[in-house]
Scaffold this active site. Structure first.
Site, PDB file in Angstrom:
ATOM      1  N   ARG A  92     -24.268  -2.792   8.778  1.00  0.00           N
ATOM      2  CA  ARG A  92     -23.029  -3.534   8.805  1.00  0.00           C
ATOM      3  C   ARG A  92     -23.093  -4.569   9.935  1.00  0.00           C
ATOM      4  O   ARG A  92     -22.363  -5.435   9.874  1.00  0.00           O
ATOM      5  CB  ARG A  92     -21.914  -2.482   9.451  1.00  0.00           C
ATOM      6  CG  ARG A  92     -21.842  -1.210   8.659  1.00  0.00           C
ATOM      7  CD  ARG A  92     -20.801  -0.299   9.048  1.00  0.00           C
ATOM      8  NE  ARG A  92     -19.642  -0.618   8.415  1.00  0.00           N
ATOM      9  CZ  ARG A  92     -18.271   0.010   8.303  1.00  0.00           C
ATOM     10  NH1 ARG A  92     -18.199   0.936   9.465  1.00  0.00           N
ATOM     11  NH2 ARG A  92     -17.368  -0.275   7.761  1.00  0.00           N
ATOM     12  N   LYS A 116      -6.884  16.165  17.116  1.00  0.00           N
ATOM     13  CA  LYS A 116      -7.925  16.622  16.561  1.00  0.00           C
ATOM     14  C   LYS A 116      -8.205  18.069  16.846  1.00  0.00           C
ATOM     15  O   LYS A 116      -8.224  18.476  18.127  1.00  0.00           O
ATOM     16  CB  LYS A 116      -9.366  15.553  17.054  1.00  0.00           C
ATOM     17  CG  LYS A 116     -10.649  15.685  16.324  1.00  0.00           C
ATOM     18  CD  LYS A 116     -11.163  14.450  16.816  1.00  0.00           C
ATOM     19  CE  LYS A 116     -12.505  14.163  15.747  1.00  0.00           C
ATOM     20  NZ  LYS A 116     -13.272  13.082  15.970  1.00  0.00           N
ATOM     21  N   GLU A 148     -20.157  -2.491  14.893  1.00  0.00           N
ATOM     22  CA  GLU A 148     -21.432  -2.826  15.146  1.00  0.00           C
ATOM     23  C   GLU A 148     -21.842  -4.162  15.006  1.00  0.00           C
ATOM     24  O   GLU A 148     -22.919  -4.613  15.677  1.00  0.00           O
ATOM     25  CB  GLU A 148     -22.192  -2.161  13.740  1.00  0.00           C
ATOM     26  CG  GLU A 148     -22.127  -0.748  13.750  1.00  0.00           C
ATOM     27  CD  GLU A 148     -21.016   0.135  13.585  1.00  0.00           C
ATOM     28  OE1 GLU A 148     -20.935   1.230  13.567  1.00  0.00           O
ATOM     29  OE2 GLU A 148     -20.005  -0.701  13.023  1.00  0.00           O
TER      30      GLU A 148
END
Length: 746
Positions: free
Chosen positions: A472, A355, A444
């Site tokens: 979700r 990243k 979630e």
């Protein structure tokens, strides 16, 4: 074959040319995978058949550090920006099909420079997949071949290469490019995104649809090691293994979730056992080919024989692979750890990326510059706004929860890979209670039921999840929490409109979906004092579930204040905390359940507001006063249970009532209207000034999506500014006149 370097390792690529049959519409085979061979980048010879741009002197002798942007280079951008001679001739992927290896390397360098120079936003995610982006568009024949980026926040380079470079300076702004992939934006975006873990499901659907139509195009899903922790990804892989349709899944492994996943004061890998297992997985080409043949034969045999051959296959894989059966192969996907292979059916390619790759400030930043605003490319330092005497709402939440935890050791917090965004990093790793915050990863559904389990054991769990992501886990909220009346406290950040993140992250539905559940207590604060006291209220509620919403930590002030002082955006409005019963360490005082408060008395119209809309209502009342109209402003505080006595009183005393909320149809206004309708025949309402329900006006968010941009523009587009509220009052009262100072707003 040609090659490209992925984070310093050469990767084999099939050759393509602009004039080839493949580029003219012939699909690229899904059976081509890649192998990264660890080595130090060396000078690569230019192939003699490289194509019409061979005469370009493209640093055809790459050296160590070719993929790093130096400070000297960045300093040279100040006048005209980075030099991008190759990128300037790539308007669409077909324009780079003839590039040789050196030119592809140079294109990666220029693309990385362009991302740093122009974009901001989700910077590091796009930098980390620069080489992968170029490789995909060089190898595959997009848009006929479908590349599906999970979440889509890493697709800035993809956008630049697919005809949107000249609009990259508009990304995440009003009427600008989306910060995610979006079908309406480009034919090169086959599937819209914003939430995680959806790419494999969508890709499998496209692969099956392709097979139904007898087409041969490739389908590639690119999913990160964070998104692959989401359960939906495993459901999709399980189904893909069963259907056996040709598709490619690329696991972009940068060893992070969307933000650093750290808790318990330890620097650790992304949550879950997956990351430790990835490096041990292997693939075996002869075995895969044999298995494909055997699979086709045994499908024609009786069930008993099929079961026996499946057991033999399991033992054979254990012997030949040397590591036993792998997770992905158990799901039916052939696992390839960056190697060249021919395969049929679904295949997963594991690529190691970094990243922020190539931009030193991003590589060295703790959060890898995951999401940034305007910044100095030389230093990576983001431009700071004017200092404010108040904190952000997220910090008020974190500090108030810390105060509660200091007084009760049962208070714990749960988040789904969003510790920084929810304030729980401040509460946990950076605060006093690192052992009382749990990061469950991008999961979630699990977060909600995990919190329910904590509540079963007498703890006081706060499930701290963005409004848009909590959707979700809705079945778990209903079945595992509300149905059992378990005292889980839901802290819903980023409620309402969320500025640059736009429609994919808009938290406009939580009032509706939470207040529809039996036993759920629903609150919304109008300022920082109300937020702190609602946290204390949630701690005190032990008979069932509760929730409170707070607008994005970036946007919580009334529009009139944002326009006069934009730097004030994101912080509290400066109320006297002590006057509201709040201690110095931000320990709040529980509110009386189901009781609102009158913020301003009037007689002509009642503005009944919920949450942050209270501030717009107060501003509207000031505007109406200029026109001689007296307005009452009510801060409802609770949507459920509704303060029915206060609503009844307001209906009796005002000829017009207007409800205001930054939420979808079916929310707060629906609860008010239900009460008024069911009680219209009662004597207390028959004698009210509100002569009929035709004099009631609900103001909600419109029944359409509002795209990303500045919050003040979004609020105006939704019709929820102080001016819109005042105009609605005047129109409903029938007082519109040419001399009205507000007539221009109607």
């Amino acid at each position: 074959m040609s090659s490209l370097l992925l984070n310093g390792c050469p990767v084999a690529l099939p050759r393509r040319s602009v004039g080839s049959k493949a580029s003219a519409g012939r699909p690229v085979s899904t059976r081509t995978a890649t192998r990264a061979v660890p080595s130090t980048p060396t000078r690569l010879a230019t192939p003699p058949n490289a194509g019409p741009v061979d005469n370009y002197n493209s640093m055809d002798a790459p050296v160590d550090g070719w993929d790093k942007l130096s400070l000297e280079e960045i300093e040279g951008w100040e006048s005209e920006g980075p030099p991008t001679p190759l990128l300037d001739i790539v308007n669409f992927p077909m324009h780079m099909k003839n590039f040789n290896t050196s030119q592809l390397i140079q294109l990666c360098r220029e693309l990385r420079s362009d991302i740093v120079h122009k974009t901001g936003g989700h910077l590091s995610s796009s930098l980390g997949v620069t080489e992968l982006t170029v490789a995909l568009h060089h190898v595959f024949n997009t848009p006929e071949d479908k590349i599906i980026w999970d979440v889509g926040h890493q697709a800035y380079g993809h956008k630049i290469l697919t005809g949107r470079r000249d609009r990259m300076d508009t990304i995440r702004t009003t009427n600008g490019l989306s910060g995610f992939t979006k079908r309406e934006e480009s034919v090169y975006d086959p599937f819209g995104a914003g939430h995680s873990s959806t790419s494999i499901s969508a890709g499998l659907g496209m692969a099956v649809g392709r097979d139904f139509k007898g087409k041969k195009n490739s389908v590639i899903a690119v999913i990160g090691d964070g998104a692959v922790t989401g359960g939906m990804a495993y459901e999709a892989m399980n189904h893909a293994g069963f259907l056996d349709s040709n598709m490619i899944v690329i696991l972009n492994d940068n060893q992070q979730v969307s933000l650093p996943t750290q808790y318990n004061n330890k620097n650790q890998h992304p949550v879950g056992a997956l990351s430790s297992a990835l490096g041990r997985l292997q693939a075996n080409k002869p075995l895969r080919e044999l298995r494909e043949v055997a699979k086709g034969v045994t499908k024609q045999l009786p069930d008993a024989v099929q079961k026996a051959t499946a057991k033999i296959d399991e033992y054979a894989r254990g012997m030949i692979s040397g590591t036993g059966s792998t997770l992905f192969e158990e799901l039916g996907l052939y696992y390839i750890e960056v190697r060249t292979a021919e395969t049929a059916g679904p295949v997963l390619i594991h690529l190691i990326t970094e990243k922020g790759r190539g931009y030193i400030p991003a590589e060295t930043s703790q959060d890898k510059m995951h999401g940034v605003g305007k910044f100095d490319p030389k230093t990576g330092k983001q431009q700071a706004g004017k200092a404010s005497p108040t904190m952000s709402y997220t910090n008020y939440f974190a500090d108030s929860l810390t105060a509660e935890a200091a007084r009760d050791n049962r208070v714990v917090a749960v988040h789904a890979a969003m510790g920084g965004g929810t304030g729980l990093t401040r509460y946990g790793k950076e605060g006093r209670f690192p052992d009382r915050v749990f990061d469950v990863g991008i999961a979630e559904q699990h977060a909600v039921t995990f919190a329910a389990g904590l509540a079963c054991e007498g703890l006081i769990p706060f499930a701290t999840i963005y409004s848009t992501f909590l959707q979700r886990g809705y079945d778990q909220i209903m079945h595992d929490v509300a149905l059992q009346r378990l005292p889980v406290r839901f802290a819903m950040d980023r409620a309402g409109m969320v500025g640059a993140d736009g429609a994919t992250h808009c938290g406009m539905f939580d009032i509706t979906y939470m207040a529809s559940l039996p036993h759920m207590i629903c609150m919304a604060p109008s300022n920082e004092a109300e937020l702190i006291n609602m946290i204390a209220t949630s701690v005190a509620i032990d008979a069932g579930p509760s929730c409170f919403r707070q607008n994005s930590s970036t946007y919580s002030l009334p529009l009139w204040l944002l326009m006069t002082d934009p730097a004030a955006s994101g912080n509290g409005i400066g109320v006297d905390l002590a006057a509201n019963g709040i201690t110095k360490d931000l320990k709040g005082r529980p509110l009386e359940i189901g009781k609102g408060i009158v913020r301003r008395e009037g007689k002509d119209v009642c503005l009944l507001a919920y949450g942050s809309s209270v501030n717009e209502a107060i501003a509207a009342a000031e505007m109406l006063a200029l026109d001689g109209i007296s307005a009452t402003v009510v801060d409802a505080r609770f949507c459920k249970p509704l303060d029915t006595e206060l609503v009844r009183r307001c209906a009796k005393e005002h000829p017009v009532m207007i409800s205001i909320e930054e939420g979808a149809i079916g929310g707060f206004a629906a609860h008010v209207l239900t009460f008024l309708t069911l009680n219209a025949s009662k004597s207390s309402l028959r004698t009210s000034s509100l002569s009929s329900l035709s004099m009631f006006r609900p103001m909600t968010m419109p029944d359409r999506w509002i795209e990303g941009g500045d919050y003040k523009n979004q609020l105006a587009e939704a019709g929820l500014t102080a001016g819109h509220i005042a105009a609605t009052a005047i129109t409903t009262l029938g007082l519109r006149t040419a001399r009205s100072p507000l007539s221009a707003l109607i």
